[in-house]
Design a protein around this motif. Structure first.
Motif, PDB file in Angstrom:
ATOM      1  N   UNK A  45      30.976  29.467   8.140  1.00 57.08           N
ATOM      2  CA  UNK A  45      31.138  28.846   8.915  1.00 57.08           C
ATOM      3  C   UNK A  45      29.921  28.782  10.431  1.00 57.08           C
ATOM      4  N   UNK A  46      30.078  27.658  10.885  1.00 60.09           N
ATOM      5  CA  UNK A  46      28.948  27.590  11.969  1.00 60.09           C
ATOM      6  C   UNK A  46      28.729  28.940  12.815  1.00 60.09           C
ATOM      7  N   UNK A  69      32.340  29.949  17.724  1.00 57.85           N
ATOM      8  CA  UNK A  69      33.107  29.510  18.971  1.00 57.85           C
ATOM      9  C   UNK A  69      34.562  29.220  19.379  1.00 57.85           C
ATOM     10  N   UNK A  70      34.939  27.768  18.419  1.00 60.72           N
ATOM     11  CA  UNK A  70      35.706  27.936  18.215  1.00 60.72           C
ATOM     12  C   UNK A  70      37.449  28.955  17.854  1.00 60.72           C
ATOM     13  N   UNK A  71      36.847  29.035  17.303  1.00 60.90           N
ATOM     14  CA  UNK A  71      37.422  30.353  16.821  1.00 60.90           C
ATOM     15  C   UNK A  71      38.056  31.279  18.368  1.00 60.90           C
ATOM     16  N   UNK A  72      36.747  31.871  18.962  1.00 64.50           N
ATOM     17  CA  UNK A  72      36.479  32.793  19.804  1.00 64.50           C
ATOM     18  C   UNK A  72      37.633  31.592  20.993  1.00 64.50           C
ATOM     19  N   UNK A  98      23.388  36.510  14.366  1.00 64.53           N
ATOM     20  CA  UNK A  98      23.793  36.079  15.381  1.00 64.53           C
ATOM     21  C   UNK A  98      25.179  36.695  16.426  1.00 64.53           C
ATOM     22  N   UNK A  99      25.119  36.953  17.747  1.00 63.94           N
ATOM     23  CA  UNK A  99      25.744  37.810  18.162  1.00 63.94           C
ATOM     24  C   UNK A  99      26.271  36.896  19.637  1.00 63.94           C
ATOM     25  N   UNK A 100      27.633  37.263  19.999  1.00 60.34           N
ATOM     26  CA  UNK A 100      28.780  36.807  20.853  1.00 60.34           C
ATOM     27  C   UNK A 100      28.605  37.770  21.781  1.00 60.34           C
ATOM     28  N   UNK A 101      28.211  37.190  22.996  1.00 61.90           N
ATOM     29  CA  UNK A 101      28.494  38.540  24.079  1.00 61.90           C
ATOM     30  C   UNK A 101      28.883  37.915  25.188  1.00 61.90           C
ATOM     31  N   UNK A 102      30.509  38.312  25.266  1.00 59.19           N
ATOM     32  CA  UNK A 102      31.472  37.727  26.450  1.00 59.19           C
ATOM     33  C   UNK A 102      31.893  38.891  27.204  1.00 59.19           C
ATOM     34  N   UNK A 146      36.621  33.178  11.299  1.00 64.46           N
ATOM     35  CA  UNK A 146      37.316  31.792  11.846  1.00 64.46           C
ATOM     36  C   UNK A 146      39.130  32.237  10.932  1.00 64.46           C
ATOM     37  N   UNK A 147      38.935  32.979   9.856  1.00 65.22           N
ATOM     38  CA  UNK A 147      39.702  33.393   9.358  1.00 65.22           C
ATOM     39  C   UNK A 147      41.253  34.270  10.464  1.00 65.22           C
TER      40      UNK A 147
END
Length: 118
Positions: free
Chosen positions: A2-3, A8-11, A44-48, A84-85
């Motif tokens: 996935x992209x 981001x949509x999954x988050x 990639x790393x998503x930080x939040x 995403x799943x």
């Protein structure tokens, strides 16, 4: 694979699920924490931040870039497809943990609190 946008949509979907809980329940289970989600197949790393108001300050960076926050309380490692799943409810979080499709590095208390939200 996935992209970044799909992740981001999954988050965002996970955030919607968190915010769907009554505030009283969120107050019981959420302690403000910094969270990093590493997605190796996208490098990639998503930080939040996880707060009573949900997931906030969501950013993403290259896996090789330094973390913007000095201390991360919860680190999750997951492929983009599994992220995403999980967000879409097609992958059970407990099964994903047991089969090591998702790796979580957090204190036991944080794990127990997060389990109740997801």
């Amino acid at each position: 694979m996935n992209s970044i946008d799909a992740c981001l949509d999954g988050i965002a979907k996970v955030n919607e699920r968190i915010l769907a809980e009554p505030e009283s329940e969120r107050r019981k289970h959420i302690r403000e924490r910094t969270v990093s989600v590493t997605v190796p197949d996208l490098a990639t790393v998503f930080d939040m931040r996880l707060t009573i108001e949900g997931l906030t300050d969501i950013t993403h960076r290259s896996q090789t870039a330094p973390a913007p926050r000095p201390r991360v309380h919860v680190t999750v490692t997951v492929t983009s497809d599994d992220l995403v799943d999980l967000a879409g409810g097609r992958l059970d979080p407990a099964r994903a943990l047991l089969t090591r499709r998702v790796k979580v590095d957090a204190s036991m208390g944080d794990l127990l609190r997060l389990r109740k939200l997801l």
